[in-house]
Structure formats: C-alpha cells, structure tokens
Design a protein around this motif. Structure first.
Motif, short mmCIF file in Angstrom:
data_model
loop_
_atom_site.label_atom_id
_atom_site.label_comp_id
_atom_site.label_asym_id
_atom_site.label_seq_id
_atom_site.Cartn_x
_atom_site.Cartn_y
_atom_site.Cartn_z
N GLU A 40 0.90 -1.02 -0.14
CA GLU A 40 0.13 -0.08 0.08
C GLU A 40 0.72 1.23 0.06
N THR A 41 1.81 1.09 0.58
CA THR A 41 2.98 2.50 0.78
C THR A 41 4.15 2.53 -0.30
N ALA A 42 4.47 1.53 -0.81
CA ALA A 42 5.80 1.64 -1.77
C ALA A 42 5.22 1.26 -3.25
N PRO A 43 6.08 2.10 -3.85
CA PRO A 43 5.62 2.01 -5.40
C PRO A 43 6.30 0.69 -6.23
N VAL A 44 5.36 -0.27 -5.54
CA VAL A 44 5.83 -1.70 -6.13
C VAL A 44 4.51 -2.21 -6.68
N GLU A 45 4.65 -3.05 -7.86
CA GLU A 45 3.70 -3.83 -8.51
C GLU A 45 3.23 -4.93 -7.98
N LEU A 46 2.20 -5.33 -7.05
CA LEU A 46 2.08 -6.66 -6.43
C LEU A 46 0.68 -6.91 -6.75
N ALA A 47 0.46 -8.09 -7.40
CA ALA A 47 -1.05 -8.76 -7.54
C ALA A 47 -2.01 -8.91 -6.31
N ARG A 48 -3.03 -8.42 -6.07
CA ARG A 48 -3.64 -8.70 -4.91
C ARG A 48 -4.99 -9.78 -4.98
N ILE A 49 -5.48 -10.18 -3.89
CA ILE A 49 -6.63 -11.05 -4.01
C ILE A 49 -7.66 -10.60 -4.37
N GLY A 50 -8.03 -9.36 -4.38
CA GLY A 50 -9.20 -8.79 -4.88
C GLY A 50 -10.24 -8.43 -3.98
N ALA A 51 -11.34 -7.89 -4.66
CA ALA A 51 -12.56 -7.59 -3.76
C ALA A 51 -13.36 -8.85 -3.01
N LEU A 52 -13.46 -8.80 -1.77
CA LEU A 52 -14.17 -10.02 -1.33
C LEU A 52 -15.60 -9.47 -0.81
N PRO A 53 -16.71 -10.44 -0.98
CA PRO A 53 -17.98 -9.73 -0.22
C PRO A 53 -18.05 -9.87 1.48
N SER A 54 -18.73 -8.88 1.85
CA SER A 54 -18.80 -8.46 3.10
C SER A 54 -19.80 -9.79 3.84
N GLY A 55 -19.53 -10.90 4.01
CA GLY A 55 -20.33 -11.87 4.58
C GLY A 55 -20.15 -13.07 3.54
N LEU A 56 -21.03 -14.22 4.03
CA LEU A 56 -21.04 -15.55 3.27
C LEU A 56 -22.02 -15.34 2.49
N PRO A 57 -21.56 -16.09 1.13
CA PRO A 57 -22.52 -16.20 0.17
C PRO A 57 -24.03 -16.89 0.60
N PRO B 89 -13.07 -5.76 2.77
CA PRO B 89 -12.06 -4.84 2.00
C PRO B 89 -10.74 -4.83 2.27
N LEU B 90 -10.31 -5.19 3.68
CA LEU B 90 -8.89 -4.94 3.94
C LEU B 90 -8.28 -6.26 3.55
N VAL B 91 -8.92 -7.44 3.55
CA VAL B 91 -8.28 -8.76 3.42
C VAL B 91 -8.32 -8.59 1.90
N GLY B 92 -9.14 -8.04 1.07
CA GLY B 92 -8.95 -8.20 -0.34
C GLY B 92 -7.61 -7.34 -1.01
N ARG B 93 -6.99 -6.62 0.01
CA ARG B 93 -5.72 -5.93 -0.50
C ARG B 93 -4.52 -6.83 -0.26
N ILE B 94 -4.60 -7.85 0.42
CA ILE B 94 -3.58 -8.71 0.52
C ILE B 94 -3.00 -9.26 -0.82
N PRO B 95 -1.38 -8.93 -0.79
CA PRO B 95 -0.97 -9.46 -2.14
C PRO B 95 -0.79 -10.97 -2.15
N LEU B 96 -0.81 -11.31 -3.36
CA LEU B 96 -0.97 -12.93 -3.59
C LEU B 96 0.61 -13.46 -3.08
N ALA B 97 1.52 -12.64 -3.50
CA ALA B 97 2.83 -13.30 -3.30
C ALA B 97 3.06 -13.42 -1.69
N ALA B 98 2.48 -12.73 -0.87
CA ALA B 98 2.53 -13.06 0.73
C ALA B 98 1.97 -14.26 1.01
N LEU B 99 0.80 -14.50 0.49
CA LEU B 99 0.25 -15.98 0.67
C LEU B 99 1.15 -16.91 0.09
#
Length: 567
Positions: free
Chosen positions: A221-238, A345-355
């Motif tokens: 979020e703070t550094a100028p690096v390109e990292l793929a993220r998880i993406g948007a998640l719904p707020s609740g169970l489907p 929303p916060l979980v959706g910002r996690i980089p895939l590389a971290a996982l």
C-alpha cells in the motif's frame, strides 16, 4: 421396521453428537475460547492461500474454513480437530478445476461428502491405522513439494504460466520470469517465508504468518511496487445455493469425488491420531470423524466452499493453545466469520505473493527430515516404499501414490512373512523301542513339522521341499504350528499329498486347527485321508499309527521270500 433398517438407524444415532461432547465443553470454556481465537489468527492466511491455490479464489477458502470448520467441529469424532481447506486437498482440486470448472469442484465436494458418510456408516474409519509409516511420510513429503511448486507462479509474479502438471507450470513460470524479471513478488514471498520460519524459532507463540501478511500488505500500500492482490471480497458469506448440482455429471466426476473422499478420510484420521498423541486421555472416534467430515463437505459447496478436511497444522496449534473440547474449533470458525464480515475490504488488499510465502514456509514445516532419514536407513523395503510414494505423489497424484505405496508395502510384507514359513524334518521319539527297531522305523517313517503361514506367497516353496521326500513308506505332516492357511496353501498341500501317494508313500496329517480344517474341507483337500482314518488330532497318535504301518510292511516284506521258497 426391518432388522437392516434398525441397524442403520442405530449406527446413525451412534454417529451423532453425544452428551459427553457437551460435558467436555463445560470443563474450561474460557481456555477453549482463547484457543479458538488463536487458531483463527493462524488459519486466516492459510484459508486465503489455499483458496487461491485451489483455483476458486480466496473467498472459497474462507467459506470453507467457516462452514466446514463449524460443521466438522460439531459432528466430528475428535474434541481437538480443526477443519478447513488444506494444501493436500488443493493438490487434488487443481486438475478438477482445470477439467470441470468451479461448479465441478462443488459437485465433487458434495459427492465426496456422501462417500465419507457411507464410510462412516460402514465403520471403516478404524482401518486407516494400518497404513504403513513410509507411505504416510512419503506422501506427506510429496504433498509439501507439490504445494511449494504451486506457489512458484505467485512468488515470481507470473499470472499466465501453463502446463499439464504442477512441475510443468512451475517450470513455465520460471522461464517467463527469466524473460521478464519482477523482483518485488519474489522478495515479498521469500521475506514472509523467512519471517515465519525464523520467527517460529524465536517466539513460537506469535502468529508470524499473520504478521508477515500484514507487513506485506502495508508495503504494497505504501511502496511504489507492483504486486497482484487477492481482489474484492463480499462482506459476508454467499447465499446458499444448489445450482451446482448436475445429476448427469455424476459418472464423470465420480473418480475425482472418490479421490477427494479418500484424501479427506486419510488426512482427517491421521490428524486426529496426531492430536491424540499430543494429549493425555483424548481418543477420537474414527467413524464419527468420517461422519463429521462428510457433513462438512456436504455443507461447504452449498455456500461456494471447496472440499475440506482436518488440518494437522491448525489442530496442533489448537492443542498447544490449551483446547480441551469442541468449543475451541467452533470458536475458530465463528472468529473467521467475524473477520469476513468486518474486514473483507482489507483482506482483499493482501498481495498474492505474501500468501505464497505463507505456504512456502508451511511446506518446510511439513517435512520431518529426521523421520525421513530414519525410514530411509531402516530397511531397504521401507526406503523403497518411501521413495516410490514420494515420487508418484509429485509426478502423478496423491491417491495413485497411496495405492502404489500400500501395494508395494504389502508385497514386501508378504515376502517377509512367506520367508518365515518352514518345512522342517523332526526326529521320531524312541519311545519303548529298542535301538535296532527305532533305526528300522527311522528308515521307513519321516515326520515334517510345518511352521508359520501356509498361504499363496509361501506355497511354492512348501511344495518344492516336500517333493524331495524319497525312500520312505510313511510321511507324517505335523500341522499344529501352521499359523494360517488360505485356498492356495490348501490346494498346494493337497497336491503334495497326491504326489507322495503317487510314489507309494502313505501320508498322515496331525494337529489340524479347527479353522484350518474348515478351509481344507471346503476345498476337498485330504478327504480320502479322512475316509481312511489317516487324519489324527495330535502327533503321538499319528506316530503310533505310522509305526504300525511301517512294522506291518516290514514283516510282510520279510515273510514274502519264505512263502515263495515253501512253494
């Protein structure tokens, strides 16, 4: 109600939650609640990572951890198990996603749930304990390598790697990375993995997986690096849905469902056994555990979750955190649900590389190098089973690997058991006979003691040894030390008797156990001996009869020339 239906009803009632489960909850609820929250913190990054790795996305991993985790906690057979998505299961699911898509995975999960329930009703859970240790260790090490290979594309920041096998996909990702290197994802993945591995040695109680993921997210979020993220998640169970059900696809999906069910049963029961070993006085019910996992896998697809199983890593954290009842694993599922509702929303910002880094560290922890070295040095057979299971797991798939490993282990075991079978000549008791008479009897009677199992693997050797008998009138086969006999062994015994009789030798049997006698009678072996009174309950009576035959034959031989001369 028929007797069969009553039996099924009684078995089903025995698989449902028992009063003892809820008595355990009252022992230390505060400690169980704290253990459940601790496990949820550890499980969050794993659930996200396994969901992404499966091909259905992070949301599917979270749903599985919540829904399957709660259902398995209530209905499972262990007070300590924690269930959810696992790395071993994603290894099986990736090819299913590629062939049948997301709806195929949901259908496979539901079918696997039904298979697990059927296994529980058939009371087959107890048989997992007979799996050889080299098979378990080889397949665990193979799973670790496969999961690590699955993380290579995300760790290198390559989104479009292709290949039919996981190692081919990893190799393609390496080639693409070499052509267009992007160091940021690799640095994040290795950094998270290193933090988890080093931090666990420094402060084992801290959730370094969550800390690493949080730091990587802040960096992204703070550094100028390109990292793929998880993406948007719904707020609740489907919303629950059965739209994935397709009766026409049952035949095509059945092999995959059986593979998923086999893996779920194997991993869950092994995990429960490990949990029992970490505590004093806890013992899981294997059939109830299969039933709980079956219901969990029926429930998860309804909400879009992937097939689940118990997780050794999360279960171990649960035990170490002080859990003593099902309340802890249920709290883990509820805590994850709260995170989904409050922080999607916060979980959706996690980089895939971290996982990817989380799972790379997890694979390192899965492999017990000392155990592998010990098994490799134990025996050649153990080493062979270990290497074969590992190789087939990486090269092909898990179910094939277990089948190959168990098959080779069985062949090696049968070979070892067959070598214990012996046919040994034993001396005759002198009794009240003179030395001259005893020598005469020894020239005409031979007694063989059969030791060990007389079954298909040892039968050929047995036949060869008896075929060498010659220059005697009577053979006594002492059967009291035969430990087991099968149809092949019985037929070979009958063949040996016929060969000896064809050479004019009288055969006596002694000491046949009742269970072995039933096998021989069913196949018609030694029927003529029974009719002629040549089967005896013990060896002394057989020896007495053999002496009478030998002495009578010797007197006849002595009298014949005199009679001829008198004529």
């Amino acid at each position: 109600m028929t007797a069969a239906l009553v039996q099924v009803r009684d078995r089903l009632l025995g698989l449902l939650p028992q009063p003892a489960d809820w008595r355990a909850v009252r022992r230390s609820p505060r400690r169980d609640l704290l253990a459940g929250v601790t496990v949820a913190v550890v499980a969050l990054p794993l659930a996200l990572a396994f969901g992404v790795t499966s091909g259905l996305g992070a949301q599917a991993g979270l749903v599985t951890a919540v829904v399957a985790g709660a259902v398995a906690a209530v209905f499972g057979g262990s007070n300590l198990q924690v269930s959810g998505p696992t790395g071993a299961m994603t290894v099986v699911l990736v090819p299913v996603v590629q062939r049948f898509g997301a709806t195929g995975v949901l259908m496979v999960g539901a079918m696997a749930g039904l298979v697990l329930i059927a296994l529980a009703l058939a009371r087959l859970g107890r048989y997992v304990r007979y799996l050889p240790v080299p098979v378990i260790e080889g397949f665990t090490a193979g799973i670790a390598v496969v999961i690590a290979l699955q993380q290579v594309p995300a760790a290198l920041g390559v989104a479009d790697a292709h290949g039919e096998r996981v190692w081919a996909v990893a190799a393609d990702a390496v080639v693409r990375f070499a052509a267009h290197p992007a160091p940021a994802p690799l640095a994040v993945a290795l950094g998270v993995a290193a933090l988890m591995l080093l931090g666990a040695r420094w402060r084992p109680g801290l959730p370094f997986s969550l800390i690493g993921v949080a730091l990587a997210t802040v960096l992204a979020e703070t550094a100028p690096v390109e990292l793929a993220r998880i993406g948007a998640l719904p707020s609740g169970l489907p919303a629950p849905s059965l739209s994935f059900l397709d009766p026409a696809a049952v035949g095509v999906l059945l092999p995959s469902a059986l593979a998923v069910a086999a893996l779920a049963a194997l991993e869950s029961l092994l995990s429960a056994t490990v949990a029992d070993g970490m505590t004093v006085g806890e013992r899981h019910d294997p059939d109830r555990e299969l039933f709980g996992q079956g219901l969990a896998n029926l429930a998860a697809p309804v909400f879009g979750g992937i097939p689940a199983t118990a997780a050794i890593a999360r279960t171990a954290v649960n035990v170490r955190a002080g859990a003593s009842s099902k309340l802890a694993s249920l709290t883990h599922a509820v805590a994850l649900a709260a995170i989904v509702l409050a922080a999607a929303p916060l979980v959706g910002r996690i980089p895939l590389a971290a996982l990817a880094g989380v799972l790379l560290a997890t694979t390192v922890r899965m492999v017990e190098a000392g155990s592998l070295r010990a098994l490799a040095r134990a025996t050649r057979g153990d080493a062979l089973v270990l290497v074969l299971t590992f190789t087939v797991t990486v090269a092909l798939d898990l179910v094939t690997a277990v089948a190959v490993g168990v098959g080779v282990a069985v062949v090696i075991a049968l070979r070892a058991v067959a070598r214990t079978a012996r046919v040994e000549q034993v001396p005759l008791d002198r009794g009240e006979h003179s030395a001259e008479e005893h020598a005469l009897l020894a020239d005409h009677i031979v007694a063989y003691r059969l030791d060990g199992p007389l079954f298909f693997a040892a039968a050929h050797n047995f036949l060869l040894q008896l075929s060498d008998v010659a220059d005697v009138r009577v053979v006594i086969l002492r059967m009291s030390r035969v430990s087991t006999i099968d149809a092949t062994g019985a037929q070979v015994l009958g063949d040996a008797i016929l060969r000896l009789q064809g050479r004019g030798i009288t055969v006596l049997l002694s000491g046949i156990a009742p269970g072995h006698d039933q096998v021989l009678a069913a196949l018609g072996v030694a029927d003529q001996l029974r009719r002629d009174g040549l089967v005896f309950p013990d060896t002394p009576s057989a020896i007495r009869h053999a002496r009478s035959i030998a002495l009578a034959g010797d007197r006849t031989a002595e009298a014949a020339p005199a009679g001829a001369t008198g004529r």
